[in-house]
Design a protein around this motif. Sequence first.
Motif, PDB file in Angstrom:
ATOM      1  N   TRP A  79       0.647  -1.209   0.028  1.00  0.00           N
ATOM      2  CA  TRP A  79      -0.085   0.009  -0.049  1.00  0.00           C
ATOM      3  C   TRP A  79       0.788   1.285  -0.177  1.00  0.00           C
ATOM      4  N   ALA A  80       2.048   1.351   0.700  1.00  0.00           N
ATOM      5  CA  ALA A  80       2.973   2.301   0.686  1.00  0.00           C
ATOM      6  C   ALA A  80       3.556   2.710  -0.669  1.00  0.00           C
ATOM      7  N   MET A  81       3.927   1.658  -1.265  1.00  0.00           N
ATOM      8  CA  MET A  81       4.423   1.518  -2.716  1.00  0.00           C
ATOM      9  C   MET A  81       3.374   2.054  -3.627  1.00  0.00           C
ATOM     10  N   PHE A  82       2.404   1.614  -3.497  1.00  0.00           N
ATOM     11  CA  PHE A  82       1.240   2.175  -4.390  1.00  0.00           C
ATOM     12  C   PHE A  82       0.784   3.536  -4.277  1.00  0.00           C
ATOM     13  N   GLY A  83       0.967   4.220  -2.938  1.00  0.00           N
ATOM     14  CA  GLY A  83       0.964   5.578  -2.599  1.00  0.00           C
ATOM     15  C   GLY A  83       2.006   6.310  -2.953  1.00  0.00           C
ATOM     16  N   ILE A  84       3.152   5.838  -3.234  1.00  0.00           N
ATOM     17  CA  ILE A  84       4.470   6.650  -3.590  1.00  0.00           C
ATOM     18  C   ILE A  84       4.376   6.601  -4.959  1.00  0.00           C
ATOM     19  N   SER A 140       9.119   6.260 -12.229  1.00  0.00           N
ATOM     20  CA  SER A 140       8.804   4.968 -12.201  1.00  0.00           C
ATOM     21  C   SER A 140      10.370   4.103 -12.383  1.00  0.00           C
ATOM     22  N   GLY A 141      10.859   4.506 -13.144  1.00  0.00           N
ATOM     23  CA  GLY A 141      12.147   3.703 -13.401  1.00  0.00           C
ATOM     24  C   GLY A 141      13.023   3.845 -12.397  1.00  0.00           C
ATOM     25  N   ILE A 142      13.133   4.700 -11.454  1.00  0.00           N
ATOM     26  CA  ILE A 142      13.836   4.820 -10.385  1.00  0.00           C
ATOM     27  C   ILE A 142      13.151   3.910  -9.259  1.00  0.00           C
ATOM     28  N   LEU A 143      12.112   4.108  -9.062  1.00  0.00           N
ATOM     29  CA  LEU A 143      11.264   3.318  -8.201  1.00  0.00           C
ATOM     30  C   LEU A 143      11.327   1.836  -8.417  1.00  0.00           C
ATOM     31  N   ILE A 144      11.314   1.473  -9.569  1.00  0.00           N
ATOM     32  CA  ILE A 144      11.684  -0.022  -9.828  1.00  0.00           C
ATOM     33  C   ILE A 144      12.828  -0.374  -9.486  1.00  0.00           C
ATOM     34  N   TYR A 145      14.003   0.349  -9.840  1.00  0.00           N
ATOM     35  CA  TYR A 145      15.531   0.037  -9.101  1.00  0.00           C
ATOM     36  C   TYR A 145      15.203  -0.163  -7.829  1.00  0.00           C
ATOM     37  N   LEU A 146      14.479   0.921  -6.977  1.00  0.00           N
ATOM     38  CA  LEU A 146      14.378   0.802  -5.552  1.00  0.00           C
ATOM     39  C   LEU A 146      13.669  -0.586  -5.185  1.00  0.00           C
TER      40      LEU A 146
END
Length: 294
Positions: A79-84, A140-146
Amino acid sequence: MNPLQNILLLGILLTFALLEWRSGRYKDFGATRDDTKLEAAMLLALLALLQPGIFFITGKLGAWLMPEQRNAWAHLPAWAMFGILLVADDLTQYWWHRLSHTPLLWPLHRAHHTAHYMSIRITYRNNFFYYAMMPGIWMSGILIYLGFANVYLVYVVLKLTVIMGAHSAVRWDEPFYKHRWLHPVAWVLERTISTPATHWAHHALTNEDGIGHYKGNFGNLLFVWDLIFGSAKITRQYPARVGLQDDLIYGKERWFTEMFYPVIQSKREHSALAPGGRANAVEETDPARVLAKG
């Protein structure tokens, strides 16, 4: 990039395409060969080149600049990832879209509004550089890396379903307005996500009918952003016509000019896609102003 995303995306596309075909509304499109070439070329460019290319670049930059951060946020709850993602992708896209209706960036978004029909086929109808510079894809690319890869897959499928539904020739929200007992559901839906009624208004040929709202309804997944930032208009009606007035007056641009401006520039009279051309999206919706400029 997860190839499952493209498989699911094609599945959503085919589902909406079948619904449009069964509705018979595709017969009213009157799409030209240039329309088809632009829409097909941009869909392929986004799925096969731009998005995977951006994700590749952000992954390489992450490995170079912050190798210790790979999957560092993978422990976060879904849920936190979705919110981000809603903030990093959908909110930034709201502002990117809104800024693209200003004279500076309008030429990079204009292609999306030159379609004189609403359909899932125009969902990705845009300029190549509009997507190449879109902040949400890079974020989104950065978040996928994270470490957001799995949640991003769910998020993007949900978002694409809503966006395609908002552009679809099939007005799936219409029954919610016709039946009084569904009005409470409609009230929530139209204030939460983009719907055909609110998004068609954004594509309207004119604002003079009280339905069109070219200066607002910029939301992609969430319509909430329009409510928060004062750009919302809800009428539960659909504009009679969509597109741009200046195309009716001067003729449409070629598909490769719309897709690759400013690398390729227009030779059309009074074009926003030409050196020194007028790039004011507001004026393009008013035929009297367009003629005055001529």
